[in-house]
Design an enzyme around this catalytic site. Structure first.
Site, PDB file in Angstrom:
ATOM      1  N   HIS A 105      -1.781   1.369  -4.085  1.00 14.22           N
ATOM      2  CA  HIS A 105      -1.829   2.863  -4.139  1.00 14.22           C
ATOM      3  C   HIS A 105      -1.274   3.868  -4.861  1.00 14.22           C
ATOM      4  CE1 HIS A 105      -3.940   1.769   0.390  1.00 14.22           C
ATOM      5  NE2 HIS A 105      -4.995   1.258  -0.739  1.00 14.22           N
ATOM      6  N   GLU A 158       1.790  -3.083  16.869  1.00 14.72           N
ATOM      7  CA  GLU A 158       0.697  -3.003  17.500  1.00 14.72           C
ATOM      8  C   GLU A 158      -0.409  -4.529  18.106  1.00 14.72           C
ATOM      9  OE1 GLU A 158      -0.209   0.570  18.851  1.00 14.72           O
ATOM     10  OE2 GLU A 158      -1.416   0.892  16.419  1.00 14.72           O
ATOM     11  N   CYS A 198      -1.176  13.756 -15.803  1.00 15.52           N
ATOM     12  CA  CYS A 198      -2.099  14.381 -15.743  1.00 15.52           C
ATOM     13  C   CYS A 198      -3.515  13.890 -15.417  1.00 15.52           C
ATOM     14  CB  CYS A 198      -2.357  14.774 -17.173  1.00 15.52           C
ATOM     15  SG  CYS A 198      -3.771  15.751 -17.687  1.00 15.52           S
ATOM     16  N   GLN A 214       0.787  -1.629  -0.575  1.00 20.57           N
ATOM     17  CA  GLN A 214      -0.490   0.044   0.540  1.00 20.57           C
ATOM     18  C   GLN A 214       0.863   1.254   0.084  1.00 20.57           C
ATOM     19  OE1 GLN A 214      -3.476  -0.811   2.978  1.00 20.57           O
ATOM     20  NE2 GLN A 214      -1.378  -2.117   3.883  1.00 20.57           N
TER      21      GLN A 214
HETATM   22  P1  OAD Z   1      -1.122   2.639   8.969  1.00 18.46           P
HETATM   23  O1  OAD Z   1      -0.384   4.330   9.211  1.00 18.46           O
HETATM   24  O2  OAD Z   1      -2.557   3.146   9.083  1.00 18.46           O
HETATM   25  O3  OAD Z   1      -0.388   1.576   9.725  1.00 18.46           O
HETATM   26  C1  OAD Z   1       0.664   1.367   9.886  1.00 18.46           C
HETATM   27  C2  OAD Z   1       0.905   0.491  10.836  1.00 18.46           C
HETATM   28  O4  OAD Z   1       2.183  -0.126  10.841  1.00 18.46           O
HETATM   29  C3  OAD Z   1       0.386   0.176  12.587  1.00 18.46           C
HETATM   30  O5  OAD Z   1      -0.605  -0.916  12.436  1.00 18.46           O
HETATM   31  C4  OAD Z   1       1.765   0.652  13.060  1.00 18.46           C
HETATM   32  O6  OAD Z   1       0.992   0.241  14.280  1.00 18.46           O
HETATM   33  C5  OAD Z   1       2.381  -0.255  12.285  1.00 18.46           C
HETATM   34  N1  OAD Z   1       4.474  -0.243  12.576  1.00 18.46           N
HETATM   35  C6  OAD Z   1       4.045   1.230  12.853  1.00 18.46           C
HETATM   36  N2  OAD Z   1       5.892   1.380  12.986  1.00 18.46           N
HETATM   37  C7  OAD Z   1       5.890   0.010  12.327  1.00 18.46           C
HETATM   38  C8  OAD Z   1       7.330  -0.485  12.673  1.00 18.46           C
HETATM   39  N3  OAD Z   1       8.655  -0.049  12.357  1.00 18.46           N
HETATM   40  N4  OAD Z   1       7.455  -1.721  12.309  1.00 18.46           N
HETATM   41  C9  OAD Z   1       5.897  -2.462  12.383  1.00 18.46           C
HETATM   42  N5  OAD Z   1       4.670  -2.180  12.228  1.00 18.46           N
HETATM   43  C10 OAD Z   1       5.016  -0.989  12.650  1.00 18.46           C
HETATM   44  O7  OAD Z   1      -0.491   2.435   7.202  1.00 18.46           O
HETATM   45  P2  OAD Z   1      -1.523   1.637   6.398  1.00 18.46           P
HETATM   46  O8  OAD Z   1      -1.651   0.719   7.234  1.00 18.46           O
HETATM   47  O9  OAD Z   1      -0.554   1.120   5.553  1.00 18.46           O
HETATM   48  O10 OAD Z   1      -3.803   5.177   1.801  1.00 18.46           O
HETATM   49  O11 OAD Z   1      -2.203   2.802   5.362  1.00 18.46           O
HETATM   50  C11 OAD Z   1      -2.926   2.361   4.629  1.00 18.46           C
HETATM   51  C12 OAD Z   1      -3.710   3.564   3.527  1.00 18.46           C
HETATM   52  O12 OAD Z   1      -4.196   4.186   4.490  1.00 18.46           O
HETATM   53  C13 OAD Z   1      -2.672   3.932   3.030  1.00 18.46           C
HETATM   54  O13 OAD Z   1      -2.119   3.641   2.442  1.00 18.46           O
HETATM   55  C14 OAD Z   1      -3.046   5.406   3.099  1.00 18.46           C
HETATM   56  C15 OAD Z   1      -3.917   5.521   3.612  1.00 18.46           C
HETATM   57  O14 OAD Z   1      -4.716   6.079   4.067  1.00 18.46           O
HETATM   58  C16 OAD Z   1      -4.239   6.325   1.248  1.00 18.46           C
HETATM   59  O15 OAD Z   1      -3.416   7.324   1.011  1.00 18.46           O
HETATM   60  C17 OAD Z   1      -4.939   5.232  -0.285  1.00 18.46           C
END
Ligand code: OAD
Length: 245
Positions: A120, A216, A128, A102
């Site tokens: 994503h 977590e 564009c 993602q």
């Molecule tokens: P999130 O910010 O929702 O989740 C990130 C996860 O990574 C959380 O559960 C944290 O606890 C965990 N985390 C943080 N540091 C870490 C580390 N060092 N090792 C392992 N885990 C860690 O991000 P995504 O799940 O990627 O979409 O979010 C999904 C989508 O929501 C993104 O692609 C974006 C966002 O809105 C769009 O922009 C379309």
């Protein structure tokens, strides 16, 4: 040192079809912000509806362009971490390996991963907003958003915004690989954004072993066969070492 369950080590040694889904947590140790971490997450500081929707871009294209330009510079300045490299190592050991991400930062490719599906988009690319043509060359100016050379419409980042569809081919390939895999990893993702979040559940329903690696617990934790909570940049290299030495 983590004591990985021997069953997981055996599954991985034998596995020929593995899928990994990654999210922003994988790049956290490269210095890039996640979205939903309470203090440092991007969505703790900004509202997605102001910055990451087609309506936001229509309302204030310059605000949206500048926010992504800033994030593009952060991504360009970042380097892969040990978690990204461990996934390259895993790909080298497994005959059918699919990395679904993602993340838009391009760090998996820089690390050396090959079979990547960017669900994503990629923040390093610009296209564009009307005709879709990719742009390699644009002038950033203080006043306005650069325009397409071909049709003069506004340029935008090549990322998927809320309310937009995911790239069809990438999503179809992700679903097929998920349905066919023996082991599915969900790494560094909160697992709340669809359709990516549904993949782990689809894998489970098809009989795959589901493994979570995350800082977590998440909504997936209770359904995962194995869950490891900590930094992916620490857990993944240890896991690769435990399986392949
Ligand atoms: P999130 O910010 O929702 O989740 C990130 C996860 O990574 C959380 O559960 C944290 O606890 C965990 N985390 C943080 N540091 C870490 C580390 N060092 N090792 C392992 N885990 C860690 O991000 P995504 O799940 O990627 O979409 O979010 C999904 C989508 O929501 C993104 O692609 C974006 C966002 O809105 C769009 O922009 C379309």
């Amino acid at each position: 040192m983590i004591n990985f369950p021997p069953e997981l080590i055996t599954y991985l040694k034998k596995a020929t079809r593995v899928v990994v889904l990654t999210g922003a947590g994988v790049s956290q140790e490269s210095g890039l912000s996640t979205f939903r971490d309470a203090q440092s997450g991007l969505w703790a500081q900004y509202r997605p509806e102001d910055l990451a929707t087609p309506r936001a871009f229509a309302r204030d294209p310059k605000l949206v362009w500048d926010w992504y330009a800033h994030r593009r510079e952060s991504a360009k300045g970042a380097s892969p971490n040990l978690g990204h490299y461990a996934l390259v190592e895993m790909e080298n050991r497994i005959s059918e390996f699919t990395l679904i991400t993602q993340n838009v930062d391009g760090l998996h490719r820089i690390a050396g991963s090959k079979n990547i599906l960017e669900l994503h988009g990629n923040i390093l690319n610009v296209r564009c907003s009307e005709c879709g043509m990719f742009a390699d060359n644009w002038e950033d100016d203080l006043e306005s958003v650069p325009r397409c050379e071909k049709c003069n419409a506004l340029l935008r980042p090549d990322v998927v915004w809320f309310e937009e569809s995911l790239p069809r081919e990438q999503l179809d390939a992700a679903v097929s690989a998920t349905r066919a895999c023996q082991i599915f990893f969900s790494i560094g993702t909160s697992g709340v954004v669809q359709p990516a979040a549904a993949l782990a559940h689809a894998a489970k329903a098809e009989g795959a072993v589901v493994v979570e690696v995350n800082a977590e617990p998440t909504p997936l934790t209770a359904r995962a066969d194995f869950a490891f909570h900590g930094k992916s940049g620490e857990i993944l290299p240890e896991l690769v070492k435990a399986v392949w030495g």
